[in-house]
Write a protein that holds these residues in place. Structure first.
Motif, PDB file in Angstrom:
ATOM      1  N   SER A  28      60.370  52.269 -38.642  1.00  0.00           N
ATOM      2  CA  SER A  28      60.858  52.951 -39.841  1.00  0.00           C
ATOM      3  C   SER A  28      60.710  54.456 -39.649  1.00  0.00           C
ATOM      4  CB  SER A  28      60.063  52.509 -41.064  1.00  0.00           C
ATOM      5  OG  SER A  28      58.738  53.021 -40.998  1.00  0.00           O
ATOM      6  N   ARG A  29      61.375  55.205 -40.518  1.00  0.00           N
ATOM      7  CA  ARG A  29      61.250  56.668 -40.451  1.00  0.00           C
ATOM      8  C   ARG A  29      59.813  57.115 -40.719  1.00  0.00           C
ATOM      9  NH1 ARG A  29      66.357  58.740 -40.098  1.00  0.00           N
ATOM     10  NH2 ARG A  29      68.042  57.440 -40.950  1.00  0.00           N
ATOM     11  N   GLN A  30      59.100  56.423 -41.610  1.00  0.00           N
ATOM     12  CA  GLN A  30      57.714  56.806 -41.898  1.00  0.00           C
ATOM     13  C   GLN A  30      56.826  56.632 -40.676  1.00  0.00           C
ATOM     14  OE1 GLN A  30      59.720  54.866 -43.819  1.00  0.00           O
ATOM     15  NE2 GLN A  30      58.819  54.565 -45.857  1.00  0.00           N
ATOM     16  N   THR A  31      57.019  55.517 -39.980  1.00  0.00           N
ATOM     17  CA  THR A  31      56.215  55.271 -38.775  1.00  0.00           C
ATOM     18  C   THR A  31      56.547  56.299 -37.701  1.00  0.00           C
ATOM     19  OG1 THR A  31      56.017  52.911 -39.245  1.00  0.00           O
ATOM     20  CG2 THR A  31      55.735  53.597 -36.958  1.00  0.00           C
ATOM     21  N   LEU A  32      57.828  56.558 -37.510  1.00  0.00           N
ATOM     22  CA  LEU A  32      58.247  57.552 -36.525  1.00  0.00           C
ATOM     23  C   LEU A  32      57.681  58.923 -36.862  1.00  0.00           C
ATOM     24  CD1 LEU A  32      59.988  58.047 -34.013  1.00  0.00           C
ATOM     25  CD2 LEU A  32      61.933  58.435 -35.544  1.00  0.00           C
ATOM     26  N   ALA A  33      57.702  59.290 -38.147  1.00  0.00           N
ATOM     27  CA  ALA A  33      57.182  60.594 -38.559  1.00  0.00           C
ATOM     28  C   ALA A  33      55.678  60.694 -38.346  1.00  0.00           C
ATOM     29  CB  ALA A  33      57.525  60.848 -40.023  1.00  0.00           C
ATOM     30  N   ALA A  34      54.963  59.614 -38.625  1.00  0.00           N
ATOM     31  CA  ALA A  34      53.510  59.624 -38.427  1.00  0.00           C
ATOM     32  C   ALA A  34      53.168  59.871 -36.967  1.00  0.00           C
ATOM     33  CB  ALA A  34      52.907  58.312 -38.910  1.00  0.00           C
ATOM     34  N   MET A  35      53.934  59.293 -36.069  1.00  0.00           N
ATOM     35  CA  MET A  35      53.664  59.435 -34.643  1.00  0.00           C
ATOM     36  C   MET A  35      54.057  60.819 -34.133  1.00  0.00           C
ATOM     37  SD  MET A  35      55.030  55.695 -33.441  1.00  0.00           S
ATOM     38  CE  MET A  35      54.612  55.960 -31.712  1.00  0.00           C
ATOM     39  N   GLY A  47      44.423  67.891 -28.165  1.00  0.00           N
ATOM     40  CA  GLY A  47      44.255  66.473 -28.466  1.00  0.00           C
ATOM     41  C   GLY A  47      42.968  66.138 -29.189  1.00  0.00           C
ATOM     42  N   TYR A  48      41.816  66.650 -28.701  1.00  0.00           N
ATOM     43  CA  TYR A  48      40.543  66.376 -29.354  1.00  0.00           C
ATOM     44  C   TYR A  48      40.539  66.958 -30.769  1.00  0.00           C
ATOM     45  CZ  TYR A  48      38.116  64.839 -25.072  1.00  0.00           C
ATOM     46  OH  TYR A  48      37.705  64.165 -23.960  1.00  0.00           O
ATOM     47  N   GLU A  49      41.068  68.165 -30.876  1.00  0.00           N
ATOM     48  CA  GLU A  49      41.066  68.856 -32.165  1.00  0.00           C
ATOM     49  C   GLU A  49      41.973  68.149 -33.182  1.00  0.00           C
ATOM     50  OE1 GLU A  49      39.525  71.253 -29.001  1.00  0.00           O
ATOM     51  OE2 GLU A  49      41.446  70.175 -29.170  1.00  0.00           O
ATOM     52  N   ALA A  50      43.107  67.641 -32.709  1.00  0.00           N
ATOM     53  CA  ALA A  50      43.996  66.910 -33.604  1.00  0.00           C
ATOM     54  C   ALA A  50      43.336  65.623 -34.097  1.00  0.00           C
ATOM     55  CB  ALA A  50      45.305  66.589 -32.885  1.00  0.00           C
ATOM     56  N   ALA A  51      42.640  64.924 -33.201  1.00  0.00           N
ATOM     57  CA  ALA A  51      41.931  63.707 -33.613  1.00  0.00           C
ATOM     58  C   ALA A  51      40.862  64.027 -34.650  1.00  0.00           C
ATOM     59  CB  ALA A  51      41.313  63.024 -32.401  1.00  0.00           C
ATOM     60  N   GLY A  52      40.157  65.119 -34.447  1.00  0.00           N
ATOM     61  CA  GLY A  52      39.145  65.518 -35.420  1.00  0.00           C
ATOM     62  C   GLY A  52      39.755  65.850 -36.770  1.00  0.00           C
ATOM     63  N   ASP A  56      40.058  61.104 -40.975  1.00  0.00           N
ATOM     64  CA  ASP A  56      40.103  60.232 -42.147  1.00  0.00           C
ATOM     65  C   ASP A  56      41.285  59.272 -42.084  1.00  0.00           C
ATOM     66  OD1 ASP A  56      37.841  61.404 -43.135  1.00  0.00           O
ATOM     67  OD2 ASP A  56      38.871  62.669 -44.594  1.00  0.00           O
ATOM     68  N   ARG A  57      42.446  59.783 -41.656  1.00  0.00           N
ATOM     69  CA  ARG A  57      43.616  58.910 -41.543  1.00  0.00           C
ATOM     70  C   ARG A  57      43.428  57.883 -40.436  1.00  0.00           C
ATOM     71  NH1 ARG A  57      48.566  62.122 -40.260  1.00  0.00           N
ATOM     72  NH2 ARG A  57      49.632  60.130 -40.584  1.00  0.00           N
ATOM     73  N   ILE A  58      42.821  58.298 -39.342  1.00  0.00           N
ATOM     74  CA  ILE A  58      42.557  57.366 -38.240  1.00  0.00           C
ATOM     75  C   ILE A  58      41.612  56.262 -38.704  1.00  0.00           C
ATOM     76  CG2 ILE A  58      41.415  57.158 -36.002  1.00  0.00           C
ATOM     77  CD1 ILE A  58      42.556  60.049 -35.444  1.00  0.00           C
ATOM     78  N   SER A 265      45.477  56.080 -27.856  1.00  0.00           N
ATOM     79  CA  SER A 265      46.567  56.951 -28.283  1.00  0.00           C
ATOM     80  C   SER A 265      46.536  57.061 -29.802  1.00  0.00           C
ATOM     81  CB  SER A 265      47.925  56.387 -27.844  1.00  0.00           C
ATOM     82  OG  SER A 265      48.979  57.033 -28.531  1.00  0.00           O
ATOM     83  N   TYR A 266      46.129  58.220 -30.312  1.00  0.00           N
ATOM     84  CA  TYR A 266      46.039  58.367 -31.759  1.00  0.00           C
ATOM     85  C   TYR A 266      47.412  58.474 -32.409  1.00  0.00           C
ATOM     86  CZ  TYR A 266      41.023  58.679 -31.338  1.00  0.00           C
ATOM     87  OH  TYR A 266      39.708  58.374 -31.090  1.00  0.00           O
ATOM     88  N   ALA A 267      48.414  58.888 -31.673  1.00  0.00           N
ATOM     89  CA  ALA A 267      49.775  58.831 -32.207  1.00  0.00           C
ATOM     90  C   ALA A 267      50.157  57.378 -32.479  1.00  0.00           C
ATOM     91  CB  ALA A 267      50.758  59.475 -31.243  1.00  0.00           C
ATOM     92  N   ASN A 268      49.792  56.478 -31.573  1.00  0.00           N
ATOM     93  CA  ASN A 268      50.065  55.060 -31.777  1.00  0.00           C
ATOM     94  C   ASN A 268      49.223  54.483 -32.913  1.00  0.00           C
ATOM     95  OD1 ASN A 268      51.987  54.980 -29.806  1.00  0.00           O
ATOM     96  ND2 ASN A 268      50.730  53.940 -28.278  1.00  0.00           N
ATOM     97  N   VAL A 269      47.968  54.914 -32.993  1.00  0.00           N
ATOM     98  CA  VAL A 269      47.099  54.440 -34.080  1.00  0.00           C
ATOM     99  C   VAL A 269      47.701  54.808 -35.432  1.00  0.00           C
ATOM    100  CG1 VAL A 269      44.835  54.711 -35.168  1.00  0.00           C
ATOM    101  CG2 VAL A 269      44.994  54.477 -32.682  1.00  0.00           C
TER     102      VAL A 269
END
Length: 393
Positions: A28-35, A47-52, A56-58, A265-269
């Motif tokens: 879906s567009r929502q899933t694609l946008a989240a990734m 990458g580390y900073e983005a995960a931090g 909460d979302r992760i 892969s946090y984009a996949n998560v």
């Protein structure tokens, strides 16, 4: 369900008839946008900073997955695919000569290979429970086969090669009564049907994001009942799964975290989280009713065609439909459908070895609609197959 809105939210429906959701559902567009937004954040700040920043979302992904299957967040571990999740559970068990692994004829090929490898290594025995007259696992035979040597019941809820829905809750009742661990491969059922681990009574459950959940490829998960941990000694250890004790020992982390790996892969998560959230919002009861109805519609139309045979087993059947044009190679049918913009896949003998031994019908054309498909799309696929069967006949 507002099917028109769901289709507009699914870019892939604009250019293909996608009947390969048992392989990988359309994002879906929502899933694609989240990734993509997370990948852009990684590119912008690291990458580390983005995960931090997105912690909460992760963490919320575990909560949503727990809601999806009826468990708790601390009972979930993430993996890069469902096979690795399944391996993490299965290879954490200990088997000895004479131990028995009970499974069904519809068991997935990778699981079967793991059973055979462990049997070769340890002297354990793989016992295939026969089907009943409908083609589902015979629960009476299962109850008769369980004895003090049985160390595991391992079953695929829905096989990769057909529309069968195995009676998971009855299997769970039998396994619980006997005190035998029950590992359920729910790869094809999670996202397609309501799945509740308490109702089913399994001890371990594995699933993927890419199929009926409509999440990305490269993400899967394992759910583990806390009481089952006493039977499991994870076969891989790393800094995410255990803590060094400061000397020459370690302790496992609590819950399913002991099976986890640090890198993911946090984009996949986050894509998985978005897909699960959408499934929960739509409601698995409503999803299940629609996909089962679409599967039945497609199966009935194909079965009515001269020169075409359907092969789905079981008392209860899902949205996976398998068929063969009697006078044409399966690969030719799948190729002709693809040329007309219709996505399907084919079964292979190696993906359900025990079913192949029993029926010998593979390869088959596998068509698997989802809730965003329309009856008109199913009619289009049936018309192509009918034309092919007439020409071959």
């Amino acid at each position: 369900m507002d099917i028109d809105a769901l289709r507009k939210d699914t870019p892939g429906t604009a250019n293909r008839v996608h009947l390969n959701n048992a392989g990988a559902g359309l994002l879906s567009r929502q899933t694609l946008a989240a990734m993509t937004s997370h990948l852009e954040l990684e590119a912008a700040i690291g990458g580390y900073e983005a995960a931090g920043q997105e912690r909460d979302r992760i963490d919320g992904t575990y909560t949503n997955l727990a809601r999806l299957v009826g468990g708790r967040a601390d009972e979930i571990a993430l993996f890069d695919n469902s096979t690795h999740a399944w391996n993490a559970a299965f290879y954490s068990m200990t088997f000895e000569p004479g131990d028995r692994i009970l499974t069904g004829r519809a068991e997935y090929g990778s699981n079967v290979l793991a059973y055979l490898q462990v049997a070769r290594r340890t002297g354990a025995e793989v016992v295939v429970v026969p089907d009943d007259e409908s083609g589902q696992l015979d629960t009476a035979a299962l109850a008769d086969l369980i004895d003090e040597r049985t160390k595991l019941v391992g079953v695929s809820h829905i096989p990769t090669s057909g529309g069968l829905i195995n009676p998971a809750a009855e299997i769970g009742r039998i396994a619980r009564a006997a005190g035998v661990p029950f590992l359920l491969d729910a790869t094809q059922s999670v996202g397609q049907l309501p799945v509740d681990v308490a109702e089913i009574g399994c001890d371990m459950l594995t699933a993927t994001g890419r199929k009926f959940l409509r999440g990305p490829r490269g993400i899967g998960f394992l759910w583990v009942r806390p009481e089952a941990l006493e039977h499991l000694d994870p076969f891989v250890i790393e800094i995410e799964s255990a803590a060094w004790d400061g000397a020459r020992g370690f302790t496992w982390h609590d819950g399913a975290r002991r099976f986890a790996t640090w890198e993911v892969s946090y984009a996949n998560v986050l894509g998985l989280d978005a897909a699960v959230a959408q499934a929960l919002e739509l409601g698995l009861d409503q999803i299940g009713k629609r996909v089962v109805a679409l599967g039945a519609y497609l199966r009935d139309r194909l079965a009515a065609l001269p020169g075409v045979t359907t092969y789905d087993l079981g008392r209860d059947r899902c949205a996976i439909v398998t068929a063969k044009a009697d006078a044409l190679p399966t690969a030719d049918v799948a190729r002709a459908l693809a040329q007309r913009g219709i996505n399907v896949s084919t079964t292979t003998p190696e993906h359900t070895q025990f079913d192949t031994e029993n029926r010998g019908v593979h390869p088959l054309v596998r068509l698997s609609p989802h809730y965003y498909n329309t009856e008109a799309e199913l009619d289009r696929a049936v018309e192509v197959i009918a034309e092919l069967a007439r020409t071959a006949g």
